[in-house]
Design a protein around this motif. Structure first.
Motif: not given
Lengths: 328, 328
Positions: A157-161, A178-182, A194-207
């Motif tokens: 969460l937060g794929l900044g620098r 690698i998935i990210y939400h920004n 890197y795959e852009y996903v919704s925050f919900d998807d980030l929560l559900m899919r991440s190990d």
């Protein structure tokens, strides 16, 4: 000749090169050596100053700015983040703000990988077990079994620098995805796979879920009960952003009930966390005292940038790294 | 029908799939659940067995082989290493040996990166400080300052399969150079830009030194006083190979006198290290209880290979991973 402009530095400013630069700048420099710096001392010592060097623990708000006086022209924070500074109030007063972007990206990213492996592979637990001589279970095959990053989905969460630097460091680890939400999707990240996903998807899919976003009204307590409930029960959660990105009571409950597997926090609210805080009672919560940027070269460079930012500002020259009000 | 052949398993063999495979193999299986397994019990229980599943802590030597009898046909170690087995004595008796190469490469390599960052960035120290409430120094800029891998020279002794996996994982870290020393130079490594150097050069040039070689007469106590004296005083030393690759008294002295900066050991001699060992008294020595391969999937696969190795061996079929005597 005019009376020298006065600078108050809220932290010891230990790095030789930066300290010398500042002290030989011709300005009157007062460096605080008493830590932690209490609010009333901060106010008193800052009063009448033209420049301030500060740290995220010191709140720069309307009260502070009203109190110290309108001679204050430059505030330089010795940090990447500036959420402790009330930007609107500073802008009204035409105060220049300096900060230190980028300089700690690598340090924070390396540290984050360290936290990931520490919790996933139970390194600090192993060291503790050994020291406490709790080795009864040592001979079992299941003793302190961990998890690999290999084959895992890593959510950022937060794929900044800093987030990008973290992802770069995962390159050799054969992670699955690698998935990210920004707030905004990044073409650069898409190109790297890197795959852009919704925050919900980030929560559900991440190990593994890494919080490396900046703190703002959208990210405040974004990791709350609802978020933890959407995570895998095997999920490992890492926070290297700000303590306030998390509802700590909800995190406590999620860890206590094994709703998620474990967490590794480098930031907390408050910072530092009081020693009797309930998070310290959990066996699956590992807390480091805000060390993500605590790296020799990075901190040295940071101090130097801060010193140069301030000196330039007081000399009416361009800051090395000025905060741009219009981008906020 | 003949009386069933007998198998003794020296470890609990917790992984369901492997355990079931073994127990349903038609052989008589005795699984030891009492840990640690004492030598006399090991001898007694192994007597008359046709197959043995063991672990590096159990020495398979002439005494053992003479005692258990010449019906013994297969020994499978649930490990990558086989330095606990006297190969010459086994060869004389035509005993087949099975082991588990490769299956833990990734787990060990990830763990090694974890150890590197743990010691370099002082993660377990930070966790300890916080827990013990020793936070007086928290506010100083120099508090628990660490070092980055970025820009560092990483030296690897033993660029075998595990060493290569470690190097692969460093890909994203912007290290300055990976240098290695091996019995044989590897073209594959040269092509990847890793530099082959003498052991002395490895010692003198490395900021981080990783010991990931196999234990043999050349590598026994290769890290001794002379070696530590050649290292940089800022060097960080990691051992994920075998405890006997190091002279522990010399390492103790090197750490105690700050001849080198710090060490992180996952293996020791003996294994495990007794709780009153002097290495535990050092603040710059971090010791994990042999966790490098303690990863769920890897250990599960390892047990399965071991079970299949043994069953195949007793059925006079090819082992999945037989040790080739001629290559030793």
């Amino acid at each position: 000749m005019n009376k020298a402009k006065k600078i108050f530095v809220t932290l010891p400013f230990d790095f030789k090169e930066a300290r010398e630069l500042l002290c030989n700048s011709g300005f009157e420099v007062v460096i605080n050596e008493e830590l932690p710096l209490e609010r009333d001392v901060f106010l008193r010592e800052s009063k009448g100053c033209h420049g301030i060097i500060c740290y995220p623990n010191q709140k720069i708000d309307k009260e502070f700015l009203d109190f110290v006086g309108d001679q204050l022209k430059v505030i330089c924070t010795n940090s990447v983040g500036y959420d402790h500074i009330d930007l609107r109030e500073c802008e009204k007063r035409n105060i220049k703000i300096g900060y230190c972007p980028n300089v700690v990206n690598v340090a924070v990213a390396e540290f984050t990988i360290g936290l990931l492996i520490n919790v996933a592979r139970r390194i600090s637990e192993g060291i503790e077990f050994y020291k406490r001589n709790e080795m009864n279970s040592y001979w079992k095959e299941s003793f302190l079994l961990g998890k690999n990053l290999e084959g895992a989905v890593i959510g950022i969460l937060g794929l900044g620098r800093i987030g990008m630097s973290i992802a770069t460091r995962l390159r050799g680890f054969e992670v699955k995805q690698i998935i990210y939400h920004n707030r905004n999707r990044r073409t650069e990240a898409d190109n790297l796979g890197y795959e852009y996903v919704s925050f919900d998807d980030l929560l559900m899919r991440s190990d593994f879920i890494i919080c490396s976003c900046s703190l703002n009204k959208d990210s405040e307590q974004i990791f709350n009960r609802k978020a933890f409930e959407k995570m895998k029960s095997s999920a490992i959660f890492i926070n290297v952003a700000r303590g306030d990105c998390i509802d700590q009571d909800d995190l406590f409950n999620a860890l206590k009930t094994n709703r998620i597997l474990a967490a590794d926090l480098d930031v907390t609210s408050p910072q530092p966390l009081p020693p009797n805080h309930k998070l310290f009672t959990l066996e699956n919560c590992f807390i480091t005292p805000y060390l993500s940027s605590a790296e020799e070269k990075s901190r040295g460079r940071m101090s130097l940038i801060t010193a140069k930012n301030l000196i330039n500002g007081l000399k009416d020259q361009d800051l090395l790294y000025p905060l741009n009000y219009r981008e906020q």
